[in-house]
Design an enzyme around this catalytic site. Structure first.
Site, mmCIF file in Angstrom:
data_model
loop_
_atom_site.group_PDB
_atom_site.id
_atom_site.type_symbol
_atom_site.label_atom_id
_atom_site.label_comp_id
_atom_site.label_asym_id
_atom_site.label_seq_id
_atom_site.Cartn_x
_atom_site.Cartn_y
_atom_site.Cartn_z
ATOM 1 N N ARG A 44 1.480 -5.448 -7.223
ATOM 2 C CA ARG A 44 1.283 -4.008 -7.031
ATOM 3 C C ARG A 44 -0.049 -3.552 -7.639
ATOM 4 O O ARG A 44 -0.731 -2.688 -7.083
ATOM 5 C CB ARG A 44 2.462 -3.235 -7.638
ATOM 6 C CG ARG A 44 2.446 -1.769 -7.298
ATOM 7 C CD ARG A 44 3.789 -1.081 -7.494
ATOM 8 N NE ARG A 44 3.805 0.142 -6.699
ATOM 9 C CZ ARG A 44 3.835 1.375 -7.222
ATOM 10 N NH1 ARG A 44 3.889 1.548 -8.514
ATOM 11 N NH2 ARG A 44 3.820 2.425 -6.426
ATOM 12 N N HIS A 48 -2.903 -1.651 -5.528
ATOM 13 C CA HIS A 48 -3.390 -0.309 -5.881
ATOM 14 C C HIS A 48 -4.870 -0.309 -6.267
ATOM 15 O O HIS A 48 -5.542 0.707 -6.116
ATOM 16 C CB HIS A 48 -2.528 0.305 -6.981
ATOM 17 C CG HIS A 48 -1.270 0.906 -6.454
ATOM 18 N ND1 HIS A 48 -0.580 1.905 -7.094
ATOM 19 C CD2 HIS A 48 -0.575 0.657 -5.314
ATOM 20 C CE1 HIS A 48 0.496 2.237 -6.374
ATOM 21 N NE2 HIS A 48 0.516 1.488 -5.307
ATOM 22 N N HIS A 171 7.379 -5.342 0.144
ATOM 23 C CA HIS A 171 8.553 -4.747 -0.509
ATOM 24 C C HIS A 171 9.771 -5.665 -0.486
ATOM 25 O O HIS A 171 10.836 -5.269 -0.956
ATOM 26 C CB HIS A 171 8.870 -3.371 0.107
ATOM 27 C CG HIS A 171 7.938 -2.297 -0.380
ATOM 28 N ND1 HIS A 171 7.908 -1.025 0.149
ATOM 29 C CD2 HIS A 171 6.995 -2.310 -1.359
ATOM 30 C CE1 HIS A 171 6.992 -0.301 -0.487
ATOM 31 N NE2 HIS A 171 6.417 -1.054 -1.398
ATOM 32 N N TRP A 187 14.582 -3.667 -2.940
ATOM 33 C CA TRP A 187 14.715 -3.639 -1.477
ATOM 34 C C TRP A 187 15.541 -4.819 -0.960
ATOM 35 O O TRP A 187 16.086 -4.754 0.132
ATOM 36 C CB TRP A 187 13.331 -3.697 -0.818
ATOM 37 C CG TRP A 187 12.476 -2.490 -0.985
ATOM 38 C CD1 TRP A 187 12.385 -1.434 -0.113
ATOM 39 C CD2 TRP A 187 11.551 -2.188 -2.046
ATOM 40 N NE1 TRP A 187 11.477 -0.507 -0.574
ATOM 41 C CE2 TRP A 187 10.946 -0.946 -1.752
ATOM 42 C CE3 TRP A 187 11.164 -2.861 -3.222
ATOM 43 C CZ2 TRP A 187 9.981 -0.358 -2.579
ATOM 44 C CZ3 TRP A 187 10.211 -2.262 -4.044
ATOM 45 C CH2 TRP A 187 9.631 -1.038 -3.726
HETATM 46 FE FE1 CCH Z 1 4.798 -0.483 -2.597
HETATM 47 N N1 CCH Z 1 5.891 0.772 -3.794
HETATM 48 N N2 CCH Z 1 4.368 1.048 -1.343
HETATM 49 N N3 CCH Z 1 3.581 -1.712 -1.528
HETATM 50 N N4 CCH Z 1 5.139 -1.961 -3.949
HETATM 51 C C1 CCH Z 1 6.564 0.442 -4.924
HETATM 52 C C2 CCH Z 1 6.693 -0.808 -5.476
HETATM 53 C C3 CCH Z 1 6.032 -1.940 -4.980
HETATM 54 C C4 CCH Z 1 4.818 2.325 -1.449
HETATM 55 C C5 CCH Z 1 5.534 2.869 -2.509
HETATM 56 C C6 CCH Z 1 6.042 2.121 -3.568
HETATM 57 C C7 CCH Z 1 2.898 -1.380 -0.391
HETATM 58 C C8 CCH Z 1 3.056 -0.181 0.319
HETATM 59 C C9 CCH Z 1 3.708 0.936 -0.148
HETATM 60 C C10 CCH Z 1 4.655 -3.263 -3.840
HETATM 61 C C11 CCH Z 1 3.693 -3.717 -2.964
HETATM 62 C C12 CCH Z 1 3.183 -2.974 -1.895
HETATM 63 C C13 CCH Z 1 7.179 1.618 -5.470
HETATM 64 C C14 CCH Z 1 8.011 1.673 -6.735
HETATM 65 C C15 CCH Z 1 6.860 2.652 -4.625
HETATM 66 C C16 CCH Z 1 7.292 4.111 -4.772
HETATM 67 C C17 CCH Z 1 7.135 1.737 -7.995
HETATM 68 C C18 CCH Z 1 7.973 1.737 -9.245
HETATM 69 O O1 CCH Z 1 8.786 2.668 -9.405
HETATM 70 O O2 CCH Z 1 7.832 0.803 -10.060
HETATM 71 C C19 CCH Z 1 4.447 3.076 -0.258
HETATM 72 C C20 CCH Z 1 4.752 4.531 -0.001
HETATM 73 C C21 CCH Z 1 3.769 2.202 0.549
HETATM 74 C C22 CCH Z 1 3.188 2.419 1.906
HETATM 75 O O3 CCH Z 1 3.426 3.414 2.585
HETATM 76 C C23 CCH Z 1 1.993 -2.439 -0.043
HETATM 77 C C24 CCH Z 1 1.022 -2.422 1.142
HETATM 78 C C25 CCH Z 1 2.166 -3.433 -0.991
HETATM 79 C C26 CCH Z 1 1.450 -4.766 -1.145
HETATM 80 C C27 CCH Z 1 0.821 -5.396 -0.174
HETATM 81 C C28 CCH Z 1 5.326 -4.107 -4.827
HETATM 82 C C29 CCH Z 1 5.145 -5.618 -5.007
HETATM 83 C C30 CCH Z 1 6.189 -3.265 -5.534
HETATM 84 C C31 CCH Z 1 7.153 -3.665 -6.661
HETATM 85 C C32 CCH Z 1 6.558 -3.391 -8.010
HETATM 86 C C33 CCH Z 1 7.483 -3.734 -9.154
HETATM 87 O O4 CCH Z 1 7.150 -3.338 -10.283
HETATM 88 O O5 CCH Z 1 8.513 -4.382 -8.970
#
Ligand code: CCH
Length: 288
Positions: A44, A48, A171, A187
């Protein structure tokens, strides 16, 4: 006159592989965190760092690692990513020659591969930039929004519908945390293994609104233990997005290939590389 005889260290593939191996080892040693791995939050961080790119102005992107600084590090979307940055600090200390911006992306590559995802070819050459290069807030996606927002955000980076869906397959990994995004839960049932399960579950399970005090999110009817964000549900509600979600649910190889291609593009947005495209590094995984 005077000759400068100071030797400049020019890192090569072997040197980056050593950094990869060091991160892989650290990922293995930290099994008390979250679902047993820093892998998801490290990915993540790489996303970002890269996803701030704006192709019109050629600003943002992984070059610079400007999330180290207050305005960007404090953006709501980046809540919780300090855990990933802190996790990588000892790696920076062990290999001071690597820039933070290359390190964060290399760590994202390592996280994907070590969680059994596809190979992610890597180019080095990002430089760290100062606080004046921080991007404005609002460049990363807002999970409460709909398809037009998804297309506006990822379109600004230069992606098409197919790449937007492929990238969202990340996700399969990790979870939402109420103290970070306000959302709650994973997820998939295997949040530390990279699979196409995100798409299989999106397509095959029945989803309903979760009844709770938090922000609007979905839960699976059967077990109520999995979640989807409003933006995740758009991938099956929108016809154009859905055709790719169905493809990836059926065909894991197609997902792995498209994800790898799209994430290489994402990680390289806005970076002026010396290293040619056809000479990317493909790192050996710890289990190869
Ligand atoms: Fe995401 N993401 N993401 N995401 N994401 C969150 C967590 C992860 C969105 C929202 C969220 C991508 C696209 C999107 C990861 C990778 C990717 C969370 C929870 C949200 C909200 C954060 C928390 O509470 O810790 C949205 C909206 C979009 C697009 O519309 C893309 C693209 C990627 C990578 C290629 C990953 C991995 C996580 C898990 C992080 C963790 O701490 O477990």
């Amino acid at each position: 006159g005077q000759t400068n005889t100071r030797k400049i260290f020019v890192p090569r593939f072997e040197d980056y592989q050593k950094v990869y191996d060091h991160i892989a080892k650290r990922l293995e040693d930290q099994d008390e965190y979250d679902d047993g791995s820093y892998g998801p939050v490290v990915l993540r961080l790489a996303w970002h760092a890269s996803g701030t790119y704006d192709k019109m102005t050629n600003t943002g992107g992984s070059n610079g690692a400007t999330m180290r600084f207050a305005p960007e590090g404090d953006h709501g979307a980046n809540a919780g990513l300090k855990a990933a940055r802190d996790f990588l600090e000892p790696v920076k200390e062990a290999f001071p020659w690597i820039t933070y911006s290359d390190l964060w992306i290399l760590a994202g590559v390592c996280a994907i591969q070590e969680m059994q995802g596809p190979k992610i070819p890597f180019r080095a050459g990002r430089t760290d930039r100062d606080v004046s290069f921080c991007t404005p807030d609002g460049r990363l996606p807002d999970a409460s929004k709909d398809r037009s927002h998804i297309r506006a955000i990822f379109g600004r980076m230069g992606f098409d519908d197919r790449a937007m869906v492929a990238l969202s397959g990340a996700h399969a990994l990790g979870r939402c945390h109420t103290d970070r995004s306000g959302y709650e839960g994973p997820w998939t049932f295997s949040p530390t293994t990279f699979t196409n399960d995100y798409f299989r579950l999106l397509i095959e399970e029945k989803w309903q609104y979760k009844k709770w005090n938090g922000p609007k999110q979905f839960e699976d009817v059967k077990t109520k233990s999995l979640m989807m964000l409003p933006t995740d549900m758009e991938l099956v509600k929108d016809k154009s997005f859905r055709q790719y979600a169905e493809l990836y649910a059926k065909d894991n190889d197609a997902f792995f290939k498209d994800f790898s291609d799209s994430v290489v593009t994402l990680f390289e947005l806005g970076v002026p590389f010396q290293q040619p495209e056809d000479q990317r590094y493909v790192f050996k995984s710890s289990f190869d």
